[in-house]
Design a protein around this motif. Structure first.
Motif, PDB file in Angstrom:
ATOM      1  N   VAL A 109       1.010  -1.184  -0.226  1.00 55.32           N
ATOM      2  CA  VAL A 109       0.086   0.139  -0.095  1.00 55.32           C
ATOM      3  C   VAL A 109       1.025   1.421  -0.153  1.00 55.32           C
ATOM      4  O   VAL A 109       1.641   1.318   0.994  1.00 55.32           O
ATOM      5  N   THR A 110       0.604   1.846  -1.266  1.00 52.73           N
ATOM      6  CA  THR A 110       1.383   3.298  -1.014  1.00 52.73           C
ATOM      7  C   THR A 110       0.575   4.313  -0.463  1.00 52.73           C
ATOM      8  O   THR A 110      -0.740   4.380  -0.489  1.00 52.73           O
ATOM      9  N   GLY A 111       1.236   5.418   0.109  1.00 49.32           N
ATOM     10  CA  GLY A 111       0.324   6.694   0.504  1.00 49.32           C
ATOM     11  C   GLY A 111      -0.406   6.070   1.805  1.00 49.32           C
ATOM     12  O   GLY A 111      -1.528   6.136   2.175  1.00 49.32           O
TER      13      GLY A 111
ATOM     14  N   ALA B 147       8.275  -0.837 -11.948  1.00 49.60           N
ATOM     15  CA  ALA B 147       8.367  -2.022 -10.839  1.00 49.60           C
ATOM     16  C   ALA B 147       7.539  -3.259 -10.808  1.00 49.60           C
ATOM     17  O   ALA B 147       8.065  -4.252 -10.614  1.00 49.60           O
ATOM     18  N   ALA B 148       6.299  -2.959 -10.923  1.00 53.87           N
ATOM     19  CA  ALA B 148       5.392  -3.888 -11.207  1.00 53.87           C
ATOM     20  C   ALA B 148       5.668  -4.683 -12.299  1.00 53.87           C
ATOM     21  O   ALA B 148       5.472  -6.101 -12.253  1.00 53.87           O
ATOM     22  N   ARG B 149       6.056  -4.151 -13.463  1.00 56.68           N
ATOM     23  CA  ARG B 149       6.223  -4.777 -14.765  1.00 56.68           C
ATOM     24  C   ARG B 149       7.341  -5.824 -14.419  1.00 56.68           C
ATOM     25  O   ARG B 149       7.182  -6.967 -15.053  1.00 56.68           O
ATOM     26  N   GLU B 150       8.265  -5.320 -13.838  1.00 59.96           N
ATOM     27  CA  GLU B 150       9.841  -6.015 -13.874  1.00 59.96           C
ATOM     28  C   GLU B 150       9.537  -7.200 -12.675  1.00 59.96           C
ATOM     29  O   GLU B 150      10.046  -8.359 -12.778  1.00 59.96           O
TER      30      GLU B 150
ATOM     31  N   ALA C  45       8.774   8.193  -6.363  1.00 55.03           N
ATOM     32  CA  ALA C  45       9.301   8.752  -7.768  1.00 55.03           C
ATOM     33  C   ALA C  45      10.560   8.308  -8.271  1.00 55.03           C
ATOM     34  O   ALA C  45      10.984   8.255  -9.520  1.00 55.03           O
ATOM     35  N   ASP C  46      11.377   7.929  -7.401  1.00 54.57           N
ATOM     36  CA  ASP C  46      12.729   7.098  -7.807  1.00 54.57           C
ATOM     37  C   ASP C  46      12.178   5.824  -7.978  1.00 54.57           C
ATOM     38  O   ASP C  46      12.337   4.963  -7.195  1.00 54.57           O
ATOM     39  N   VAL C  47      12.739   5.354  -9.263  1.00 52.25           N
ATOM     40  CA  VAL C  47      12.386   3.971  -9.800  1.00 52.25           C
ATOM     41  C   VAL C  47      13.317   3.022  -9.041  1.00 52.25           C
ATOM     42  O   VAL C  47      12.892   1.944  -8.710  1.00 52.25           O
ATOM     43  N   HIS C  48      14.741   3.403  -8.620  1.00 48.83           N
ATOM     44  CA  HIS C  48      15.300   2.496  -7.901  1.00 48.83           C
ATOM     45  C   HIS C  48      14.765   2.146  -6.502  1.00 48.83           C
ATOM     46  O   HIS C  48      14.685   1.067  -6.029  1.00 48.83           O
ATOM     47  N   ILE C  49      14.179   3.256  -5.791  1.00 50.26           N
ATOM     48  CA  ILE C  49      13.403   3.030  -4.506  1.00 50.26           C
ATOM     49  C   ILE C  49      12.258   2.075  -4.811  1.00 50.26           C
ATOM     50  O   ILE C  49      11.924   1.321  -3.963  1.00 50.26           O
ATOM     51  N   ALA C  50      11.468   2.372  -5.745  1.00 52.65           N
ATOM     52  CA  ALA C  50      10.269   1.555  -6.163  1.00 52.65           C
ATOM     53  C   ALA C  50      10.563  -0.059  -6.282  1.00 52.65           C
ATOM     54  O   ALA C  50       9.999  -0.816  -5.982  1.00 52.65           O
ATOM     55  N   ARG C  51      11.758  -0.232  -7.064  1.00 51.14           N
ATOM     56  CA  ARG C  51      12.351  -1.348  -7.244  1.00 51.14           C
ATOM     57  C   ARG C  51      12.507  -2.070  -5.863  1.00 51.14           C
ATOM     58  O   ARG C  51      12.487  -3.701  -5.949  1.00 51.14           O
ATOM     59  N   ALA C  52      13.439  -1.801  -5.274  1.00 53.99           N
ATOM     60  CA  ALA C  52      13.686  -1.947  -3.864  1.00 53.99           C
ATOM     61  C   ALA C  52      12.642  -2.352  -3.070  1.00 53.99           C
ATOM     62  O   ALA C  52      12.761  -3.551  -2.468  1.00 53.99           O
TER      63      ALA C  52
END
Length: 317
Positions: free
Chosen positions: A26-28, A122-125, A72-79
């Motif tokens: 859950v984000t937010g 991140a969901a795609r990967e 917003a940082d895709v690296h954080i989203a992936r982590a």
């Protein structure tokens, strides 16, 4: 888009079985709706992974694990995805700032559009069963230009969500949430504001008393979001989450005063007041029921009574 298939209805007992041990991101999560959703998921036994910018890393929120960071940082989203490996994702994070102000272009672009794109990537990967992306009922009708940076960022977010569904197969749906209210909401918002005025015996100042809005109680929003995790809505579809009824702001204030004090009309004045967004649209709850089996169950009066019970407890402490 995938064709729709039959809708399975479940009992409350089935609901707990469905969610027990299920990994949910859950984000937010510290926001108004996010907090209620996390509590609902935890009460059903889900393994909740909450994301919030300001939370302490590894802290607990609603019995789950909290991940801190700016998505917003895709690296954080992936982590975050790598750490949580979610089966269901609820993307509720975003900035709500509806003024017509060029200073809001960059903040809303980052908070609303870039965050959504990073999460979808991140969901795609990583892969997951369903991504529910919160969309705004403020988005303009097709063919109409957005009138604020906020609206533009939401339109772009919805377009990117659909693109990720069509082009990359991400199983995302859009939840068009109308004007949500309920316990725990910021007291500058319309419903807590007018209830607080009634409780204090003050006359509310209403900016647009004749404006009509679709107010939906937060418990109904949560139940709709839970339903969207498993109902066979086609990827990329937008589903309305609202009450299906438009009520004038002046009438909301009048009913709030009756709930608090038993009085009739309030005769609110004009001027600056609550910080709510929302237009004159009404949720198509009939279509939502046909797609998901969900229907709103809380009347405006019941929602106001529940919100006032919370507000009174806060005011009296």
């Amino acid at each position: 888009m995938r064709p729709l298939i039959g809708i399975a209805r479940t009992s409350p007992a089935d609901d707990r079985v469905i969610w027990r041990g299920r990994k949910v991101l859950v984000t937010g999560a510290t926001g108004f709706i996010g907090n209620h959703l996390c509590q609902a998921l935890a009460s059903r036994g889900a393994a909740v992974h909450a994301v919030a910018r300001s939370a302490a890393p590894g802290s607990s929120l609603a019995g789950g694990v909290t991940h801190a960071g700016d998505l917003a940082d895709v690296h954080i989203a992936r982590a975050v995805f790598e750490a949580s490996r979610p089966e269901v994702v609820y993307h509720l994070a975003g900035a709500v700032a509806t003024a017509v102000d060029p200073e809001l272009v960059q903040p809303t672009l980052r908070s609303n559009l870039l965050t959504t794109v990073s999460l979808l990537e991140a969901a795609r990967e990583t892969g997951c069963g369903r991504v529910v992306v919160a969309a705004s009922a403020d988005e303009p009708r097709p063919g109409e230009p957005p009138r604020t940076p906020y609206a533009a960022s939401r339109v772009a977010s919805s377009l990117y969500t659909r693109m990720y569904c069509e082009a990359f197969g991400v199983p995302a749906v859009l939840a068009r949430i109308f004007l949500a209210y309920g316990p725990g909401q910021n007291r500058s918002r319309l419903v807590p504001y007018v209830l607080r005025c009634a409780f204090r015996g003050e006359l509310p100042a209403l900016r647009c008393p004749e404006r009509r809005c679709d107010l939906v109680f937060v418990n109904d929003v949560v139940s709709a979001l839970l339903a969207l995790a498993d109902c066979p809505v086609a990827a990329g579809a937008a589903v309305d989450v609202g009450s299906g009824e438009a009520v004038a702001v002046r009438d909301v204030a009048a009913l709030a005063f009756r709930v608090v004090s038993g009085h009739g009309e309030t005769g609110p004045s004009s001027g600056a007041c609550s910080d709510d967004s929302g237009g004159d649209g009404v949720a198509d709850t009939g279509r939502t029921a046909a797609l998901t089996g969900w229907q709103p169950r809380w009347s405006l009066r019941e929602g106001l009574e529940a919100t006032f019970s919370w507000l009174r407890s806060v005011e009296e402490t």
